[in-house]
Design an enzyme around this catalytic site. Structure first.
Site, PDB file in Angstrom:
ATOM      1  N   ASP A  72      -4.590   1.622 -14.958  1.00  0.00           N
ATOM      2  CA  ASP A  72      -3.743   1.888 -13.795  1.00  0.00           C
ATOM      3  C   ASP A  72      -4.560   2.509 -12.664  1.00  0.00           C
ATOM      4  OD1 ASP A  72      -1.756   1.027 -15.440  1.00  0.00           O
ATOM      5  OD2 ASP A  72      -0.942   3.019 -15.854  1.00  0.00           O
ATOM      6  N   LYS A  74       4.611  15.220  -5.423  1.00  0.00           N
ATOM      7  CA  LYS A  74       4.139  13.918  -5.890  1.00  0.00           C
ATOM      8  C   LYS A  74       4.849  12.748  -5.217  1.00  0.00           C
ATOM      9  CE  LYS A  74       3.479  11.015  -9.953  1.00  0.00           C
ATOM     10  NZ  LYS A  74       3.561  10.878 -11.434  1.00  0.00           N
ATOM     11  N   ASP A 110      -0.270  -2.695  -9.590  1.00  0.00           N
ATOM     12  CA  ASP A 110      -1.564  -2.013  -9.648  1.00  0.00           C
ATOM     13  C   ASP A 110      -1.875  -1.518 -11.051  1.00  0.00           C
ATOM     14  OD1 ASP A 110       0.350  -0.083  -9.761  1.00  0.00           O
ATOM     15  OD2 ASP A 110      -0.551   1.256  -8.303  1.00  0.00           O
TER      16      ASP A 110
END
Length: 1387
Positions: A892, A961, A1160
């Protein structure tokens, strides 16, 4: 018989079509059934000045049609690997002509019921041809001739379709009268008063009619007459090309040669005659390549050679109680797997048989649903329970029968309406929608309607009224899709046969260079319309709405439901039949909206049902997907899926994509999707068995919700208590009900997924992929795929395994640590973590539900369990490295969007935070931003800031985040505040009570710090983001050269009202409606990306239910500027990460790796992770070693060359003062924006002139733009306007947003001048203090607003400028090649 052998060139469909028929060049380029807007791709891709580029030479232009396998191109170097980037000339992008703004005639229907709208005329004509109503088709052609709405060559093509249908009718019903009618039509409607010039195809049809019915002298006379309309020297050659369309046969051409011996028959054409008489091609077996034809019979199923994998049958999946329609429909679709013995894989079958199984899987569920309803109804009737104990399935059978009878009557009324001499409004409507409905059958339309309505009720909520406009459109779309699929299925056998014949003839023609050259010359000299296939056409919004309304009305009239109640006195059961649906009116935002209201008894049944919509595209494939070759050719064998996922009305992207395909630019995207589709998968039986046991228990486990959730509800308060307590109790009850309903919905969806997994448990299967408009790949099957939630990822394995080896065993341990959640440590620490937990891992694999359940404590429990099974199996061997692993191992990216931004901006600090630079440990950008926020709070704390005091020690990685992650994707300040607020409420629910400050104000304060930290850390990326926003703002306020020319020729086309001088806003609104330039760019893989955001118009359609106001999407709609600007930066980054994934997929495939991806997150075997890591790093370096942003700027300068855009400045600036003085200096009157636009266009035309005198005149003209050229850009206002931010904040923060709106535009100052940034933050903090404890309700009553006052807005001046783009932001010193040594770039 000719056999095409491997190695010979096989032309693809577009290439064949290019050779067979000339292609038109006409205005417009919509892909729908509008011949006046259908364009030759030569005109679409930049071969003409008004589309593409100022360059005169096109020597570097790539091929115009997709190259089939085996053919080479100078543009795509065959020696170069597919994973290498191809040269991309930014000065020659694909360009699509600006849609014409001509108002096509829209008159009333005539006395014969023929509509006056051109779109409707075309749709009715196509439907009439399809259902054989040729008399009405002839009336439509006459109406076209009266309206004169189509160019002659396009009208001629419609006549050809009509003649084709007449010839087909003549072949089945031969007769002199029918033939005479065709000949009279030709003389009167085509060459007579029609005044049309017949093309070779027209002549071929007329000759065919003469050959079929006429004899002797009359035949000779007719054929001589028709041949005389063509040049004698090329007549036979032109007719010979019609062999391919099966208009004329070789025997027909021989007969023509005998009747007209003077015709010249070239030698190469004579050769084709001989070849055409040889026979059909024996190249394929059901479309299979020759090399696949011979398959050993030993591969067939052999019951004695295949043993069951489990030795016992797998238990069924526990259904959610009383699930009937959806679940049973799914099981019906999967029933063929019940015939396969346990443990046997369809992959062991020969390819031809596997394709037959796949074709059966792709059959839709409509016929199966009808059969099932009838079976259930008959079963209950036999038991005598249908009235006493009705089920939904039995009721659906009754509904279907009644609705079928209703539609049969409707079909009769359609026929009567067409014959009526004096037509009522209802008759006129039936003449419009009738031919479209008659392409299907009453039975099928009835089933489609029922399934569609039930599906909509399930999606929207069974107890909620369905908005009628939405429902009518949805039902009609499904009916239209069903008809389109039926037409395609009926035509496919003939098309395949015809295609095989054409391929052989084309192969022969490749050696006939003279014939090819003559044909290509004819293609450019005689431009004929290239018609679309019937199933490629879409219905106009009026037709679609009327058809949907008839179907919904029929269901309302036909569907009844029996209500059984107990009599209050006699206690006997009393039944009553009531309508299942009723038409009602509800208020929505102050407007009356029609809705369909389901009966309460029906709602009770539907609440126990999942959605009933499992069709072909929702299941995986049991053979490799078809390679992508065209926009709608690839993936499934029978079911057509689009290459690019499009929502309704998104025409621009399809046009650009088709143009790119025709030019050969999509080769790498095609092959990338093929790589993803070729990855073979299988079900992880060990994990699935645990899932099945856990699911059937009905208990909550991992992400499985409980079957019967026990959600506590607070006791009802006493009636004498505070009314606020009762309101809180009501909210709590509703919240509990919503939670319970949400869990039920999730469980229903998972039920579908597990049913499919159970059916495919022993099979090898594949996921066909397509892309969205940005190039991101998605699997087409909806339920079972690797992009699903944790349980779906955990239950999937690669079908092919690879031995682990030392490296593979290490990566398997790292993967186990990652899915457990221990993924922020170094690779060695992750490996050690797994080694230290081997005892827990073995226990999880040996006794997953009865042991320690260590795997359930993981972040992704099902994926962790899969890794536990894999490690246990590996360590069961004497040498674990010899274990053959099937488990996908993930790599990742670290906030992949920021990785791309850091590489674009050259930010060394930012690159380090997202692991683009080598490091001993993985960097964590979220923790780094959290640290910056903490530092900012610590500084404010020393100054006594109250917000800093309240938040001291409370900033964690989790708080920041989501905002950091979404900042790169265009989150606004309002959105950021909401994200932070959500985290604060979750982590510190008592924070507001403890500090006395509203958490919304605290969230706003934190969001300011986050944005400041990001702009500091990613300085170059922030500058690029701002540059993209400025560029997008200018493009979305621009007028194209084509629009400017039309305005200059006819200024009234701007339609500015007479009152506009008194009200400047009216003039601005009219100008805004002219802004139609959407943002279009080209990815590194040469895929054009077109943002679809427009402000669609509406139209009112009269139906049998009510008048409906519907969205009418068009390419001429103005762009939605706010959406365009907000979406441009994130969409641009998404297009880059999509290109990176495709390049990585191609390189991994070239190295022999099995590859899968979730945006991704890249997957491969554990043994191949090191190779994949090298490939994805190489791909990223190759991409970002090029000047991506510089190329984007060069492309925009070419794409938008010659445009003028509406710029702004302030009245107090030096430029504003001079513009004001210039406007006041006009003797007669102050010029409006329209006059200034024409003046500036004239000035630009003069400056571009080759005549020195005209150039001199242009330089002497004084306009606002000429003043701007002297002063410069300092006084120019940014195109990113604060008021265009999404205004979604709650009322409590209304005043706070006065400051929020300007923060994004002030971030530049925060980067370049820290002192100014501090001033901004201080001002923001001061304002927050002022708002602390304020009465927001009182502020609203006092009328305080977010928007600036009218005087402030009036101080802005708008004026026209040539569209140019600001200089590129300076790039940092980060070298992307350093990425090669970074271990944690993807990990």
């Amino acid at each position: 018989m000719f056999v095409v052998r491997s190695g010979l060139v096989r032309q693809t469909a577009p290439a064949r079509r290019l050779l067979l028929r000339p292609i038109t060049t006409c205005s417009g380029s919509s892909p729908d059934a509008r011949p006046w807007r259908r364009k030759d791709y030569r005109a679409l891709v930049g071969f003409e000045r008004n589309l593409a580029t100022a360059q005169d030479s096109h020597s570097s232009t790539p091929f115009e049609t997709p190259l089939p396998p085996g053919m080479s191109s100078p543009y795509l170097n065959a020696e170069r690997p597919l994973y290498e980037l191809r040269p991309l000339d930014a000065t020659s992008p694909i360009m699509v002509e600006d849609p014409q703004e001509i108002e096509l005639p829209k008159t009333r229907a005539n006395s014969q019921g023929i509509p006056g709208d051109v779109e409707e005329l075309l749709s009715v004509f196509n439907a009439c041809i399809q259902v054989g109503r040729l008399n009405r088709a002839s009336l439509v052609l006459k109406r076209f001739a009266t309206l004169k709405a189509l160019p002659p060559q396009h009208l001629m093509q419609l006549h050809n379709r009509y003649l084709q249908a007449r010839i087909a009718q003549l072949e089945t019903e031969p007769g002199v009268d029918n033939a005479e009618e065709i000949h009279r039509w030709f003389e009167s409607q085509i060459v007579g008063k029609g005044g049309l010039t017949p093309d070779p195809q027209t002549i071929a049809y007329m000759i065919k009619a003469a050959l079929l019915t006429a004899h002797d002298k009359k035949r000779t006379k007719l054929i001589t007459r028709y041949v005389s309309l063509m040049p004698q020297q090329t007549a036979m050659e032109a007719l010979a090309w019609e062999l391919d369309d099966e208009v004329l046969s070789a025997e027909d051409l021989a007969s023509i040669s005998e009747i007209c011996p003077d015709l010249v028959v070239p030698e190469d054409i004579s050769t084709l005659f001989d070849a055409a008489q040889v026979g059909e091609v024996d190249a394929d077996i059901d479309g299979l390549p020759v090399e696949m034809e011979e398959i050993s019979s030993q591969e067939r199923w052999n019951s004695s050679s295949v043993s069951s994998s489990s030795g016992s049958s797998v238990p069924p999946v526990l259904p959610t109680p009383q699930k009937g329609v959806g679940l049973e429909t799914l099981r019906q679709s999967l029933s063929l797997f019940d015939d396969i013995p346990e443990g046997r894989d369809i992959a062991s079958l020969p390819l031809r048989e596997r394709r037959e199984v796949q074709a059966r899987l792709e059959k839709d569920c409509v016929d199966a649903a009808i059969t099932r309803w009838r079976d259930e109804n008959e079963s209950l009737n036999k038991l005598g329970l249908n009235s006493a104990l009705p089920t939904l399935g039995s009721k659906l059978s009754e509904w279907h029968s009644e609705l079928e009878r209703y539609l049969e009557k409707e079909f009769d009324m359609i026929a009567e309406a067409e014959l009526a001499e004096k037509k009522s409004l209802d008759d006129t409507s039936r003449c419009l929608y009738g031919p479209h409905m008659m392409q299907s059958t009453p039975s099928r339309l009835a089933a489609v309607t029922i399934l569609s309505v039930l599906s909509q009720l399930s999606m929207m909520g069974a107890g909620r009224p369905l908005p009628l406009a939405h429902l009518v459109t949805a039902v009609a779309r499904v009916a239209e899709e069903d008809i389109r699929t039926k037409l395609m299925a009926e035509a496919m056998p003939a098309l395949k046969k015809k295609q095989d014949q054409k391929e052989t003839k084309l192969l022969l023609r490749q050696s006939l260079s003279k014939a090819k050259k003559r044909k290509e010359a004819a293609a450019s000299a005689e431009q004929a319309y290239l018609p679309m296939e019937p199933w490629e056409r879409t219905w106009p919004v009026t037709v679609r709405t009327k058809v949907g309304a008839v179907l919904v009305m029929g269901l309302m009239e036909s569907a009844k439901i029996t209500i059984v109640r107990e009599h209050p006195e006699t206690k006997e059961l009393v039944s009553q039949s009531q309508p299942a649906f009723s038409h009602t009116i509800q208020l929505k935002k102050g407007k009356k909206v029609g809705a369909l209201l389901p009966n309460k008894a029906l709602v009770d049944l539907l609440r126990k049902e999942p959605r009933a919509e499992v069709l072909a595209r929702h299941l995986p494939m049991v053979v490799e997907p078809e390679p992508w070759t065209k926009f709608d050719k690839g993936g499934f064998l029978e079911h057509s899926s689009p290459f690019v996922r499009l929502k309704g009305g998104e025409r621009d992207q399809k046009i650009y994509a088709e143009a790119a395909i025709a030019r050969g630019d999509m080769e790498q995207m095609f092959r990338g999707l093929d790589v993803l589709g070729k990855t073979a998968w299988k079900i992880n039986r060990a994990v699935f068995d645990v899932m099945l046991e856990a699911w059937n228990s009905g208990k909550e486990l991992a992400n499985f919700p409980p079957l019967n959730p026990e959600i506590p509800v607070p006791p009802e308060p006493e009636s004498t208590d505070d009314p606020m307590k009762r309101r809180a109790w009501i909210r709590a009850v509703k919240a509990a009900e919503n939670d319970k309903s949400g869990m039920h919905s999730v469980r229903c969806f998972m039920n579908f997924q597990l049913e499919i997994a159970r059916a495919f448990r022993d099979q090898t299967f594949y996921f066909p992929h397509n892309i969205d408009f940005r190039g991101r790949a998605y699997p087409i099957p909806t339920y079972l795929n690797h992009m699903g939630a944790d349980h779906m990822r955990g239950v999937l394995l690669f079908a092919k395994g690879k031995e682990l080896g030392e490296s593979g065993l290490r990566w398997l341990k790292v993967h186990t640590s990652n899915v457990f959640g221990f993924d922020k440590a170094s690779l060695q620490e992750r490996e050690d973590f797994t080694t230290q937990n081997l005892e827990n891992i073995f226990d999880s694999a040996e006794n997953p539900l009865g042991g320690k359940r260590w795997w359930l404590t993981a972040e992704d429990p099902w994926q962790c369990l899969a890794a536990c099974f894999e490690l246990k199996a590996a360590y069961s061997l004497p040498d674990p490295t010899k274990y053959v692993s099937y488990l996908p191992v993930h790599q990742d990216g670290t906030c992949n969007g920021l990785q791309h931004y850091a590489a674009l901006g050259g930010d060394t600090w930012g690159a380090q935070q997202v692991n683009l630079l080598p490091g001993e440990r993985p960097a964590d950008v979220y923790s780094a931003v959290a640290d910056l926020v903490k530092e900012g709070i610590a500084k404010d704390l020393k100054l006594g800031n109250e917000f800093a005091k309240a938040l001291d020690g409370k900033i964690t990685r989790k708080v920041v985040k989501q905002t950091v992650m979404t900042n790169v994707y265009g989150v606004t300040f309002v959105g950021a505040k909401k994200q932070v607020l959500k985290q604060l409420d979750a982590l510190y629910p008592e924070l507001s009570a403890q500090c006395g400050i509203d958490t919304m104000l605290l969230a706003s304060y934190i969001a300011t710090k986050i944005f400041g930290g990001l702009s500091t850390m990613f300085r170059g990326a922030h500058d690029i983001q701002t540059w993209l926003g400025e560029v997008g703002g200018r493009v979305c306020r621009s007028l194209t050269p084509e629009q400017l020319d039309r305005i200059a020729q006819d200024p009234s086309c701007m339609r500015i009202n007479k009152s506009s001088r008194k009200n400047p806003a009216t003039e601005t609104e009219e100008l805004t409606s002219m802004f139609r330039s959407t943002l279009v760019w080209t990815t590194p893989l040469r895929m054009p990306v077109c943002q679809p955001y427009r402000s669609s118009s509406t139209r009112t359609v009269t139906t049998c239910l009510q008048n409906l106001i519907l969205t009418d999407d068009s390419r001429t709609d103005p762009v939605n500027r706010r959406k365009q600007l907000q979406a441009f930066p994130p969409n641009f980054i998404h297009s880059l990460d999509a290109s990176h994934m495709m390049l990585s997929a191609l390189e991994c495939h070239a190295h022999g790796l099995t590859f899968a991806a979730v945006h991704d997150s890249f997957w491969t075997h554990a043994a191949d992770v090191d190779v994949m890591n090298d490939a994805l790093r190489d791909a990223f370096i190759r991409m970002h070693s090029e000047d991506i942003v510089g190329r984007l700027k060069a492309e925009f300068e070419t794409r938008y060359r010659g445009c003028l855009y509406l710029a702004k400045t302030t009245a107090k600036s030096e430029l504003g003062k001079q513009i004001t003085a210039l406007r006041k200096a006009k003797q007669n009157k102050t010029p409006g924006l329209k006059e200034e636009l024409l003046q500036e266009k004239l000035r630009q035309d003069l400056l571009r002139s080759a005549d020195p005198e005209e150039v001199k005149r242009g330089k002497e003209m004084i306009t606002p733009a000429s003043l701007f050229e002297v002063i410069g850009e300092e006084d120019l206002m940014t195109s990113i306007e604060p008021e265009e931010e999404a205004e979604e904040a709650p009322a409590i923060a209304a005043e706070v947003d006065d400051l929020d709106g300007g923060l994004d535009s002030l971030e530049d100052a925060e980067v370049k001048e820290p002192s100014l940034a501090e001033t901004i933050q201080e001002k923001h903090t001061t304002r927050l203090r002022e708002l602390q404890g304020s009465n927001y309700f009182k502020m609203e009553l006092e009328g305080k607003q977010r928007k600036p006052p009218a005087r402030a807005r009036a101080a802005e001046l708008s004026f026209w400028l040539p569209l140019t783009f600001p200089a590129l932001p300076k790039k940092g010193d980060f070298d992307v090649k350093q990425l090669k040594k970074s271990k944690y770039f993807f990990s």
